[in-house]
Design a protein around this motif. Structure first.
Motif, mmCIF file in Angstrom:
data_model
loop_
_atom_site.group_PDB
_atom_site.id
_atom_site.type_symbol
_atom_site.label_atom_id
_atom_site.label_comp_id
_atom_site.label_asym_id
_atom_site.label_seq_id
_atom_site.Cartn_x
_atom_site.Cartn_y
_atom_site.Cartn_z
ATOM 1 N N GLN A 292 38.845 31.681 39.253
ATOM 2 C CA GLN A 292 40.068 31.951 38.496
ATOM 3 C C GLN A 292 40.131 33.408 38.069
ATOM 4 N N VAL A 293 41.332 33.942 38.106
ATOM 5 C CA VAL A 293 41.580 35.305 37.655
ATOM 6 C C VAL A 293 42.772 35.261 36.708
ATOM 7 N N GLN A 294 42.616 35.892 35.574
ATOM 8 C CA GLN A 294 43.727 36.030 34.641
ATOM 9 C C GLN A 294 44.172 37.487 34.640
ATOM 10 N N GLY B 261 37.889 37.200 34.615
ATOM 11 C CA GLY B 261 37.513 35.946 35.240
ATOM 12 C C GLY B 261 36.833 36.077 36.581
ATOM 13 N N ARG B 262 36.751 37.267 37.119
ATOM 14 C CA ARG B 262 36.119 37.449 38.435
ATOM 15 C C ARG B 262 35.687 38.896 38.551
ATOM 16 N N THR C 42 38.098 42.678 44.232
ATOM 17 C CA THR C 42 39.441 42.103 44.267
ATOM 18 C C THR C 42 40.466 43.169 44.609
ATOM 19 N N THR D 79 41.843 37.730 46.245
ATOM 20 C CA THR D 79 40.395 37.599 46.172
ATOM 21 C C THR D 79 39.748 37.164 47.477
ATOM 22 N N GLY E 42 46.609 35.324 45.369
ATOM 23 C CA GLY E 42 46.417 34.014 44.766
ATOM 24 C C GLY E 42 46.661 33.956 43.276
ATOM 25 N N TYR E 43 46.744 35.105 42.638
ATOM 26 C CA TYR E 43 46.882 35.142 41.186
ATOM 27 C C TYR E 43 47.936 36.163 40.788
#
Length: 128
Positions: free
Chosen positions: A1-3, A26-27, A32, A100, A116-117
Motif C-alpha cells: 500500500q502507498v498513501q 507505506g513503501r 517507486t 510500484t 496503482g495509487y
C-alpha cells in the motif's frame, strides 16, 4: 500500500508560479516511479509529468514542457511539480500517482492505468 498526499495548490495569476508537493508513505519511495496528472472541469484526466525511480529520467506532456519541472527527494519521500509561467488552461485538479510494479518507460509512465495509487488531488486555478 502507498498513501499519497498532495499540497501546494491554490489561486495564481497567469504568468505566476506554484510548486506542488506529494508526500508518499507505506513503501520504499526510492523504488517507486511517480507521476502527476490533471483533470480540468468537463475533461478527462491527462498526463502532465513523470519521474522514474532509478534515476533522473523525466517525462512531460508537450503542453507543459519547458514550463513545468518534476523532481523528487527520496530522503523526504516527496515528489514535486514546479509550475512556472502558468496559463489559464493549466487550471485543473492535479493528482499525484505512484507506480510500484511493471515496466518503467517513457510510454508506460504516461498512462493512467499504469499507476496503482493516487492522491486526493489539489486544485490549481490560474486567473487570466
Amino acid at each position: 500500500q502507498v498513501q499519497l498526499v498532495e499540497s501546494g495548490g491554490g489561486l495564481v495569476q497567469a504568468g505566476g508560479s506554484l510548486r506542488l508537493s506529494c508526500v508518499a508513505s507505506g513503501r520504499t519511495f526510492s523504488s517507486t516511479s511517480m507521476g502527476w496528472f490533471r483533470q480540468a472541469p468537463g475533461k478527462e484526466r491527462e498526463f502532465v509529468a513523470a519521474i522514474g525511480w532509478s534515476g533522473p529520467s523525466t517525462y512531460y506532456a508537450n503542453s507543459v514542457k519547458d514550463r513545468f519541472t518534476i523532481s523528487r527527494d527520496n530522503a523526504k519521500n516527496t515528489v514535486y511539480l514546479q509550475m512556472n509561467t502558468l496559463k489559464a488552461e493549466d487550471t485543473a485538479v492535479y493528482y499525484c500517482a505512484a507506480k510500484t510494479v511493471g515496466l518503467t518507460s517513457a510510454q508506460t509512465l504516461r498512462i493512467m492505468g499504469a499507476y496503482g495509487y493516487w492522491g486526493q488531488g489539489t486544485q490549481v486555478t490560474v486567473s487570466s
